[in-house]
Scaffold this active site. Structure first.
Site, PDB file in Angstrom:
ATOM      1  N   LEU A  48      -4.723   6.463   1.272  1.00 19.38           N
ATOM      2  CA  LEU A  48      -5.737   5.517   0.819  1.00 19.38           C
ATOM      3  C   LEU A  48      -5.304   4.476  -0.303  1.00 19.38           C
ATOM      4  O   LEU A  48      -4.430   5.119  -1.380  1.00 19.38           O
ATOM      5  CB  LEU A  48      -7.125   6.090   0.175  1.00 19.38           C
TER       6      LEU A  48
ATOM      7  N   ARG B 268      -7.033  15.055  -7.170  1.00 20.02           N
ATOM      8  CA  ARG B 268      -7.423  14.070  -7.575  1.00 20.02           C
ATOM      9  C   ARG B 268      -8.906  14.032  -7.795  1.00 20.02           C
ATOM     10  O   ARG B 268      -9.532  12.830  -8.249  1.00 20.02           O
ATOM     11  CB  ARG B 268      -7.093  12.824  -6.735  1.00 20.02           C
TER      12      ARG B 268
ATOM     13  N   GLY C 201      -4.923   9.817   3.670  1.00 16.28           N
ATOM     14  CA  GLY C 201      -5.488   8.859   4.821  1.00 16.28           C
ATOM     15  C   GLY C 201      -4.399   8.719   5.678  1.00 16.28           C
ATOM     16  O   GLY C 201      -4.986   8.491   7.186  1.00 16.28           O
TER      17      GLY C 201
ATOM     18  N   ALA D 299       1.332   6.278   2.729  1.00 19.27           N
ATOM     19  CA  ALA D 299       1.084   6.909   1.695  1.00 19.27           C
ATOM     20  C   ALA D 299      -0.589   7.200   1.455  1.00 19.27           C
ATOM     21  O   ALA D 299      -0.966   8.145   0.302  1.00 19.27           O
ATOM     22  CB  ALA D 299       1.577   6.452   0.328  1.00 19.27           C
TER      23      ALA D 299
ATOM     24  N   GLY E 257     -11.977  11.619   3.587  1.00 16.46           N
ATOM     25  CA  GLY E 257     -13.141  10.949   4.133  1.00 16.46           C
ATOM     26  C   GLY E 257     -12.936  10.602   5.205  1.00 16.46           C
ATOM     27  O   GLY E 257     -13.723   9.314   5.969  1.00 16.46           O
TER      28      GLY E 257
ATOM     29  N   LYS F 289       3.535  -1.448  -0.565  1.00 10.28           N
ATOM     30  CA  LYS F 289       2.474  -0.550  -0.996  1.00 10.28           C
ATOM     31  C   LYS F 289       2.392   0.819   0.028  1.00 10.28           C
ATOM     32  O   LYS F 289       1.701   1.510  -0.081  1.00 10.28           O
ATOM     33  CB  LYS F 289       1.139  -1.329  -0.746  1.00 10.28           C
ATOM     34  N   ARG F 290       3.690   1.137   0.465  1.00  9.08           N
ATOM     35  CA  ARG F 290       3.881   2.304   1.200  1.00  9.08           C
ATOM     36  C   ARG F 290       2.720   2.502   2.283  1.00  9.08           C
ATOM     37  O   ARG F 290       2.397   3.532   2.608  1.00  9.08           O
ATOM     38  CB  ARG F 290       4.029   3.316   0.210  1.00  9.08           C
TER      39      ARG F 290
ATOM     40  N   GLU G  50      -4.492  11.470   8.084  1.00 15.31           N
ATOM     41  CA  GLU G  50      -5.943  11.242   9.005  1.00 15.31           C
ATOM     42  C   GLU G  50      -5.676  10.299   9.898  1.00 15.31           C
ATOM     43  O   GLU G  50      -5.950  10.473  11.231  1.00 15.31           O
ATOM     44  CB  GLU G  50      -6.932  10.966   8.065  1.00 15.31           C
TER      45      GLU G  50
ATOM     46  N   GLU H  41      -6.148  14.784  -2.213  1.00 19.02           N
ATOM     47  CA  GLU H  41      -7.385  14.419  -2.503  1.00 19.02           C
ATOM     48  C   GLU H  41      -7.984  15.521  -3.562  1.00 19.02           C
ATOM     49  O   GLU H  41      -8.744  15.034  -4.378  1.00 19.02           O
ATOM     50  CB  GLU H  41      -8.599  14.229  -1.458  1.00 19.02           C
TER      51      GLU H  41
ATOM     52  N   LEU I  25      -5.452   3.424  -3.485  1.00 12.88           N
ATOM     53  CA  LEU I  25      -6.202   3.821  -4.704  1.00 12.88           C
ATOM     54  C   LEU I  25      -6.480   2.524  -5.709  1.00 12.88           C
ATOM     55  O   LEU I  25      -7.261   2.547  -6.837  1.00 12.88           O
ATOM     56  CB  LEU I  25      -5.528   4.758  -5.693  1.00 12.88           C
TER      57      LEU I  25
END
Length: 267
Positions: A71, A142, A116, A69, A147, A32-33, A119, A139, A73
């Site tokens: 959050l 999109r 993320g 990669a 956050g 899932k990277r 972050e 973000e 999604l």
């Protein structure tokens, strides 16, 4: 060396290796990277709680093709404003435990360090990136907003204008541009980020604890103070560190020519 999954991490989402005084924490969702799901975020928190108790430095890295990669999604669902607020605050709490913990954290970056993932990297104290690393904040493209603390921590590293550029235009920074902008501390050839981060972590693990306390806890706060308040706090931390027993021993070593002198870069 002790190798295990983090406590309460039945799925093995995080690996944990204790190598002497250095804890190696690895994001372990390569398929899932290393996208950050709620479960992975919890596993990161558990791993860092363990590291704070038993290590003197941490290397944070990603297994597979990239650091992270961003959050996950795949878990994105319709949330109320209140739910989004509290979800974001959960990220803030986990990343604050990294920034405000007892031990310095060095991120070893490669491949995508996005959203993320960026972050999370920004929550670390130092960042080593190999030349394959790239950074983005998608973000804005999109229709959502960061956050996980980027508005404060990424903006402080890059500057608000550069961060705005990334969010508004989708600009992607390669590793060289990120180093020039101040986001990356060390730039290394492909595949060499873990080795450099590990060498730095070993060096950091030998630092005097009171000096580390000043760097991790006083220095960030001083940046938010007025000049006079910052200088006052600097003097307090200097008094605390320089009157400790470890400082006395190290200064004596230097004066008696047992200590290491500062050498030029590359020496």
């Amino acid at each position: 060396m002790e190798t295990s999954s983090a406590p309460n991490d039945q799925a093995g989402l995080v690996t944990y290796d204790l190598r002497g005084a250095v804890a190696w924490i690895g994001l372990n969702r390569p398929g899932k990277r290393n996208a950050i799901s709620d479960a992975l975020l919890d596993a990161i928190g558990a791993a860092f709680r363990r590291a704070q108790a038993e290590a003197r430095a941490v290397v944070l890295h990603g297994h597979g093709p990239c650091f992270s990669a961003g959050l996950d999604l795949g878990e994105h669902r319709a949330r109320s404003a209140e739910e989004v607020f509290h979800h974001s605050r959960g990220w803030h709490a986990t990343f604050a435990a990294i920034r405000r913990g007892r031990v310095p954290v060095i991120a070893a970056l490669h491949g995508a360090t996005v959203g993320g993932g960026l972050e999370l990297a920004a929550a670390c104290h130092l960042r080593v990136a190999d030349e394959s690393t790239f950074f983005a904040l998608p973000e804005g493209q999109r229709g959502i907003y960061v956050g996980g603390g980027a508005s404060v921590h990424v903006a402080r590293l890059l500057g608000a204008s550069r961060m705005a550029d990334m969010m508004l235009t989708g600009r992607v920074l390669d590793a060289g541009a990120a180093e020039r902008a101040g986001l990356v501390n060390y730039l290394v050839p492909p595949g060499e980020a873990p080795a450099r981060a590990g060498a730095l972590a070993e060096k950091v693990a030998g630092m005097a604890p009171l000096t580390v306390l000043g760097v991790l806890h006083a220095l960030p706060r001083i940046q938010d103070m007025s000049e006079e308040d910052g200088l006052f706090v600097e003097s307090l931390v200097a008094a605390l560190a320089q009157t400790g027993p470890e400082a006395a021993a190290r200064l004596a070593d230097f004066m008696e020519k047992r200590g290491t002198k500062v050498a030029g870069p590359g020496n």
